[in-house]
Design a protein around this motif. Sequence first.
Motif, PDB file in Angstrom:
ATOM      1  N   PRO A   4       0.792  -1.786  -0.249  1.00 55.15           N
ATOM      2  CA  PRO A   4       0.217  -0.190  -0.038  1.00 55.15           C
ATOM      3  C   PRO A   4       0.865   1.100   0.059  1.00 55.15           C
ATOM      4  O   PRO A   4       2.546   1.343   0.159  1.00 55.15           O
ATOM      5  CB  PRO A   4      -0.165  -0.184   1.301  1.00 55.15           C
ATOM      6  N   PRO A   5       0.444   2.109  -0.384  1.00 56.70           N
ATOM      7  CA  PRO A   5       1.066   3.831  -0.792  1.00 56.70           C
ATOM      8  C   PRO A   5       1.248   4.036   0.622  1.00 56.70           C
ATOM      9  O   PRO A   5       0.739   4.338   1.599  1.00 56.70           O
ATOM     10  CB  PRO A   5       0.210   3.972  -1.418  1.00 56.70           C
ATOM     11  N   ASP A  19       2.453   8.357  -4.166  1.00 57.92           N
ATOM     12  CA  ASP A  19       1.641   7.689  -5.406  1.00 57.92           C
ATOM     13  C   ASP A  19       3.029   7.082  -5.121  1.00 57.92           C
ATOM     14  O   ASP A  19       4.175   6.821  -5.158  1.00 57.92           O
ATOM     15  CB  ASP A  19       1.561   8.709  -6.700  1.00 57.92           C
ATOM     16  N   GLY A  20       2.536   5.570  -5.893  1.00 58.79           N
ATOM     17  CA  GLY A  20       4.271   4.771  -6.807  1.00 58.79           C
ATOM     18  C   GLY A  20       3.470   3.746  -7.187  1.00 58.79           C
ATOM     19  O   GLY A  20       2.367   2.869  -6.395  1.00 58.79           O
ATOM     20  N   TYR A  49       3.046   0.933   5.969  1.00 59.85           N
ATOM     21  CA  TYR A  49       2.314  -0.312   6.986  1.00 59.85           C
ATOM     22  C   TYR A  49       2.233  -0.916   5.563  1.00 59.85           C
ATOM     23  O   TYR A  49       2.821  -1.208   4.152  1.00 59.85           O
ATOM     24  CB  TYR A  49       1.290   0.608   6.996  1.00 59.85           C
ATOM     25  N   THR A  50       1.883  -2.347   7.003  1.00 54.62           N
ATOM     26  CA  THR A  50       1.119  -3.609   5.169  1.00 54.62           C
ATOM     27  C   THR A  50      -0.545  -3.470   5.107  1.00 54.62           C
ATOM     28  O   THR A  50      -1.479  -2.490   5.908  1.00 54.62           O
ATOM     29  CB  THR A  50       2.107  -4.971   6.103  1.00 54.62           C
ATOM     30  N   ASP A  51      -0.471  -4.327   4.644  1.00 55.79           N
ATOM     31  CA  ASP A  51      -1.577  -4.611   3.664  1.00 55.79           C
ATOM     32  C   ASP A  51      -2.831  -5.193   4.744  1.00 55.79           C
ATOM     33  O   ASP A  51      -3.812  -5.009   4.988  1.00 55.79           O
ATOM     34  CB  ASP A  51      -2.154  -4.980   2.679  1.00 55.79           C
ATOM     35  N   GLY A  52      -1.630  -5.621   6.067  1.00 55.75           N
ATOM     36  CA  GLY A  52      -2.074  -6.986   6.796  1.00 55.75           C
ATOM     37  C   GLY A  52      -3.001  -5.521   7.965  1.00 55.75           C
ATOM     38  O   GLY A  52      -3.737  -5.562   8.535  1.00 55.75           O
ATOM     39  N   GLY A  64     -10.307   0.623   3.840  1.00 50.35           N
ATOM     40  CA  GLY A  64      -9.187   0.526   4.567  1.00 50.35           C
ATOM     41  C   GLY A  64      -7.760   1.693   5.032  1.00 50.35           C
ATOM     42  O   GLY A  64      -7.858   2.373   5.656  1.00 50.35           O
ATOM     43  N   ILE A  65      -7.444   1.595   3.520  1.00 48.20           N
ATOM     44  CA  ILE A  65      -6.712   3.341   3.622  1.00 48.20           C
ATOM     45  C   ILE A  65      -6.815   4.387   3.681  1.00 48.20           C
ATOM     46  O   ILE A  65      -6.393   5.331   4.465  1.00 48.20           O
ATOM     47  CB  ILE A  65      -5.679   3.189   2.562  1.00 48.20           C
ATOM     48  N   HIS A  66      -8.185   4.298   3.482  1.00 46.54           N
ATOM     49  CA  HIS A  66      -9.178   5.486   4.023  1.00 46.54           C
ATOM     50  C   HIS A  66      -9.066   5.610   4.942  1.00 46.54           C
ATOM     51  O   HIS A  66      -9.811   7.185   5.926  1.00 46.54           O
ATOM     52  CB  HIS A  66     -10.162   5.413   2.847  1.00 46.54           C
TER      53      HIS A  66
END
Length: 68
Positions: A4-5, A19-20, A49-52, A64-66
């Motif tokens: 995740p970014p 961004d990336g 952070y990780t997607d977990g 989740g990022i939001h």
Amino acid sequence: MGHPPPMLVRPDGTVQVLDGSDLLLGVRPGTRRSESRLILEPGTTLVLYTDGLVERRAGGLRAGIHRL
């Protein structure tokens, strides 16, 4: 999507999602990657952070990022 970014938390509390979109390191050796630089003002926090941390069955990764 890969990782995740990263996010920046500025001293005033505002958040910037960076961004990336390069392929993860080690996945395909020899892949060309981009470089970027960003000057951080004192007191800025870079959040990696990780997607977990953000991904849930009931909601997608973007939601989740939001929340984060």
